[in-house]
Design a protein around this motif. Structure first.
Motif, mmCIF file in Angstrom:
data_model
loop_
_atom_site.group_PDB
_atom_site.id
_atom_site.type_symbol
_atom_site.label_atom_id
_atom_site.label_comp_id
_atom_site.label_asym_id
_atom_site.label_seq_id
_atom_site.Cartn_x
_atom_site.Cartn_y
_atom_site.Cartn_z
ATOM 1 N N MET A 1 0.840 -1.197 0.000
ATOM 2 C CA MET A 1 0.000 0.000 0.000
ATOM 3 C C MET A 1 0.878 1.250 0.000
ATOM 4 N N THR A 2 0.315 2.344 -0.498
ATOM 5 C CA THR A 2 1.045 3.608 -0.473
ATOM 6 C C THR A 2 0.933 4.257 0.905
ATOM 7 N N ARG A 3 1.327 5.505 1.023
ATOM 8 C CA ARG A 3 1.360 6.182 2.322
ATOM 9 C C ARG A 3 -0.023 6.216 2.976
ATOM 10 N N ALA A 4 -0.027 6.071 4.303
ATOM 11 C CA ALA A 4 -1.277 5.958 5.056
ATOM 12 C C ALA A 4 -2.185 7.169 4.880
ATOM 13 N N LYS A 5 -1.614 8.325 4.633
ATOM 14 C CA LYS A 5 -2.395 9.561 4.607
ATOM 15 C C LYS A 5 -3.389 9.623 3.452
ATOM 16 N N TYR A 6 -3.230 8.767 2.447
ATOM 17 C CA TYR A 6 -4.072 8.851 1.260
ATOM 18 C C TYR A 6 -5.316 7.958 1.312
ATOM 19 N N LEU A 7 -5.381 6.998 2.224
ATOM 20 C CA LEU A 7 -6.389 5.940 2.112
ATOM 21 C C LEU A 7 -7.816 6.453 2.235
ATOM 22 N N ASN A 8 -8.619 6.087 1.250
ATOM 23 C CA ASN A 8 -10.065 6.253 1.323
ATOM 24 C C ASN A 8 -10.686 4.908 1.684
ATOM 25 N N LEU A 9 -10.621 3.945 0.775
ATOM 26 C CA LEU A 9 -11.189 2.625 1.023
ATOM 27 C C LEU A 9 -10.608 1.624 0.032
ATOM 28 N N ILE A 10 -10.900 0.351 0.261
ATOM 29 C CA ILE A 10 -10.536 -0.730 -0.645
ATOM 30 C C ILE A 10 -11.752 -1.616 -0.818
ATOM 31 N N TYR A 11 -12.116 -1.885 -2.052
ATOM 32 C CA TYR A 11 -13.143 -2.905 -2.236
ATOM 33 C C TYR A 11 -12.573 -4.035 -3.085
ATOM 34 N N THR A 12 -12.935 -5.257 -2.719
ATOM 35 C CA THR A 12 -12.503 -6.442 -3.444
ATOM 36 C C THR A 12 -13.686 -6.975 -4.230
ATOM 37 N N TRP A 13 -13.464 -7.238 -5.512
ATOM 38 C CA TRP A 13 -14.571 -7.664 -6.354
ATOM 39 C C TRP A 13 -14.185 -8.869 -7.185
ATOM 40 N N GLY A 14 -15.195 -9.647 -7.587
ATOM 41 C CA GLY A 14 -14.984 -10.795 -8.458
ATOM 42 C C GLY A 14 -15.776 -10.612 -9.740
ATOM 43 N N TRP A 15 -15.088 -10.465 -10.864
ATOM 44 C CA TRP A 15 -15.760 -10.106 -12.111
ATOM 45 C C TRP A 15 -16.699 -11.195 -12.610
ATOM 46 N N ARG A 16 -16.499 -12.442 -12.183
ATOM 47 C CA ARG A 16 -17.339 -13.523 -12.697
ATOM 48 C C ARG A 16 -18.766 -13.439 -12.170
ATOM 49 N N MET A 17 -18.981 -12.781 -11.037
ATOM 50 C CA MET A 17 -20.328 -12.581 -10.489
ATOM 51 C C MET A 17 -20.398 -11.178 -9.900
ATOM 52 N N HIS A 18 -20.352 -10.207 -10.785
ATOM 53 C CA HIS A 18 -20.322 -8.820 -10.339
ATOM 54 C C HIS A 18 -21.550 -8.110 -10.865
ATOM 55 N N PRO A 19 -22.320 -7.388 -10.003
ATOM 56 C CA PRO A 19 -21.913 -6.777 -8.750
ATOM 57 C C PRO A 19 -22.078 -7.578 -7.463
ATOM 58 N N PRO A 20 -22.840 -8.685 -7.410
ATOM 59 C CA PRO A 20 -23.043 -9.264 -6.074
ATOM 60 C C PRO A 20 -21.769 -9.673 -5.362
ATOM 61 N N ARG A 21 -20.755 -10.151 -6.110
ATOM 62 C CA ARG A 21 -19.534 -10.632 -5.462
ATOM 63 C C ARG A 21 -18.595 -9.456 -5.235
ATOM 64 N N ILE A 22 -18.740 -8.807 -4.079
ATOM 65 C CA ILE A 22 -17.964 -7.597 -3.780
ATOM 66 C C ILE A 22 -18.032 -7.310 -2.286
ATOM 67 N N GLN A 23 -16.957 -6.705 -1.759
ATOM 68 C CA GLN A 23 -16.916 -6.359 -0.329
ATOM 69 C C GLN A 23 -15.928 -5.216 -0.134
ATOM 70 N N ALA A 24 -16.219 -4.304 0.776
ATOM 71 C CA ALA A 24 -15.394 -3.110 0.954
ATOM 72 C C ALA A 24 -14.873 -2.985 2.380
ATOM 73 N N MET A 25 -13.679 -2.368 2.477
ATOM 74 C CA MET A 25 -13.084 -2.016 3.768
ATOM 75 C C MET A 25 -12.845 -0.506 3.763
#
Length: 609
Positions: free
Chosen positions: A333-357
């Motif tokens: 990851m880059t410098r801590a000061k920039y973080l907004n969020l991260i979402y992980t997605w799976g293109w084979r079943m998208h949009p349902p296959r997705i989760q965010a931090m």
């Protein structure tokens, strides 16, 4: 805006699909044309110096006023790979007011700075908003390089991996879907046999699955189907190791994670850091691992009393995962000061296959107290506080805590319907009331099939025939269904092909809140308005999807201020709010828009291609 002619768009060398794939420059048509750089570079200084070498590029800033497409030189900050121009806030009416109920919102975005193409980017890829590949880290608005923001290069395809992924075999691939299937059909048989002991065992097992209780021999143990544990899903990045560990399970349409919030408070703002993901792929969960990170610009550039400035988002990897495996990834990851969020997605079943931090220190509403659709005051607090204010900070500490937390989930939720049915059947077993048990067994079975997909509305909610898509907020996630002309689509449909060019179609969205707490609607653009870049690599050698899916960097922006939905009044009634959005830019061909709940993000997402 000036239109880019067909001749200008096709003046580059024409290549076949196979040749493009081999070169890593793939577009989805039989014979394709790569747009000339002068069309896709929004920064005139960059377009003039691109052939001189990246090291000679001096980025410039874009104004944020009426002439936001016109560059100036004070201070020198922007243009890809620095921040692209930023559009003014969208026009949004009506403005929420305390004590005044509202049932609709109209939104119109500002117009992009890119020239309007003669043909839409789906008919003639890639459009005028595709930026040229730049194999360097991004720059922030002060001109500072942002380490670990170049996902892939021709020589290092997995540039943000900290070492090779470690793959091992799981002992079994059984998913919650598999076991719930056994539960609803097993209960049906136990009712037919009037077998009390078998029914008791089955009902207990079913509740353990839904509640996320410990289940021996199951890799999904501890991951509930009911989404009531958000307030306890905060992980801290340790100062000593500058690492945080995240555990996910993938199955069917689901990505479930033990982490919904990342606390970076132990880090220095200038620290780079690492996420160690452990991903278990259960039945029907095979996919490519692709966390997409979203970064703000340098905090020193945030206007006084304003929101952090949107900057860049990117797929950090695109690594194939096989069913029945556990893969451990370390992502830089880059410098801590920039973080907004991260979402992980799976293109084979998208949009349902997705989760965010989310960054746990983010606030909502971003600047001040807000107002929901019924005119109620919404006090500003952190995204973690929003979860704990609804579900408590320790929802699994006691049975009372658990029941109280789950009670906040709306009864239209298929998972909640199963939970209610199993509990009611347990009560009826005490007196062997088989008629009641049978009724609940049927209800649980119907709810199970409703739960299998989020790309169709569950029983009790019909799609609005006046809207393009109807969204239901329930179980701390989002269900959705498109309407195709006069006939509702009966199967998963995650595309909105009507929008191909700026201002050519008005998006109509109907929102229902079925949960017993406030939810919110946000709509985000990933590069259509400000520009997007693709960095191509092939994963065919390691069993992946080849060059059809790629790393990408996108200059993101919010399309609107979030709409806060009032809580459901209970029963089968749901709050209804309609949103109309007019987009004054061409969509990115990778993703048209990202819909989510900024108050309760996690799995509260419904993106549209």
């Amino acid at each position: 805006m000036m239109k880019a002619t067909l001749e200008m768009q096709t003046r580059a060398l024409k290549l076949s699909k196979l040749e493009l794939c081999e070169l890593g420059k793939i577009f989805l048509s039989k014979t394709l044309s790569v747009a000339g750089l002068v069309l896709v570079v929004s920064n005139p200084s960059y377009s003039q110096s691109i052939n001189k070498g990246i090291g000679q590029f001096t980025p410039i800033e874009w104004n944020s006023g009426l002439n936001y497409c016109q560059p100036n030189q004070q201070p020198p900050t922007a243009g890809h790979p620095g921040p692209q121009f930023r559009l003014p806030a969208s026009q949004q009416k009506p403005v929420p007011q305390l004590g005044i109920s509202s049932n609709s919102t109209s939104v119109q975005t500002a117009e992009t700075c890119f020239p309007e193409p003669e043909y839409d980017p789906f008919r003639l890829p890639p459009g005028t908003n595709l930026l040229p590949n730049v194999y360097v880290d991004m720059l922030d608005g002060t001109g500072q390089s942002m380490p670990n923001t170049l996902p892939s290069t021709p020589n290092i395809p997995y540039n943000l991996h900290d070492g090779n992924p470690v793959v091992s075999a799981l002992s079994n691939v059984i998913s919650p879907t598999d076991d719930l299937h056994s539960v609803v059909f097993g209960l049906e048989q136990a009712v037919a046999d009037k077998n009390v002991k078998e029914a008791q065992k089955i009902l207990k097992f079913g509740l353990n699955i839904l509640e996320g209780n410990e289940i021996k021999g199951r890799h999904y143990s501890g991951f509930p189907v009911l989404h009531y544990q958000g307030g306890s899903k905060e992980q801290t990045v340790k100062h000593e190791t500058k690492t945080v560990k995240v555990h996910q399970i993938w199955y069917d349409e689901h990505i479930e994670s033990d982490t919904a919030f990342l606390n970076l408070s132990e880090l220095d703002p200038e620290d780079t850091w690492t996420i160690e993901y452990t991903v278990d792929v259960l039945n029907r969960g095979e996919d490519d691992f692709s966390p997409f990170v979203m970064y703000f610009d340098d905090p020193s550039l945030t206007p006084k009393g304003g929101k952090p400035l949107p900057h860049i988002g990117m797929d950090q990897t695109f690594f194939p995962m096989q069913q029945g495996t556990r893969t451990v990834f370390k992502i830089k990851m880059t410098r801590a000061k920039y973080l907004n969020l991260i979402y992980t997605w799976g293109w084979r079943m998208h949009p349902p296959r997705i989760q965010a931090m989310e960054n746990s220190k983010k606030m909502f509403p971003p600047l001040a107290d807000g107002v929901d659709t019924k005119g109620n005051l919404v006090a500003r607090q952190s995204v973690v506080d929003w979860e704990t204010s609804v579900f408590g900070s320790k929802p699994t500490a006691s049975e009372a805590n658990k029941v109280a937390a789950i009670s906040m989930i709306g009864d239209l939720s298929p998972a909640k319907k199963m939970w209610n049915a199993f509990r009611s059947a347990q009560q009826a077993l005490r007196t062997e009331d088989w008629d009641t048990i049978s009724t609940n067994s049927k209800a649980a079975k119907n709810a199970y099939f409703d739960w299998r997909t989020r790309s169709r509305l569950p029983d009790g909610v019909e799609p609005d025939p006046e809207s393009d898509i109807t969204l239901l907020y329930v179980n701390n996630t989002i269900y959705g269904e498109f309407v195709d002309d006069e006939k509702p689509i009966q199967f998963a449909e995650v595309r909105w092909p009507e929008w191909k060019k700026r201002n050519d179609h008005l998006l109509n969205v109907t929102l229902h809140n079925g949960d017993y707490y406030q939810r919110a609607y946000g709509n985000v653009d990933f590069g259509g308005a400000r520009g997007w870049e693709n960095q191509f690599k092939s994963s065919t050698k390691v069993g992946g999807s080849g060059c059809w899916f790629t790393f990408g960097r996108a200059h993101w922006m919010q399309n609107m201020s979030a709409i806060i939905l009032a809580p459901s009044p209970g029963g089968i009634e749901t709050e209804k709010h309609t949103v109309n959005i007019r987009y004054n830019y061409e969509p990115s061909t990778r993703l048209r828009f990202y819909q989510f709940d900024p108050m309760h993000h996690d799995v509260g997402i419904y993106s549209i291609h």
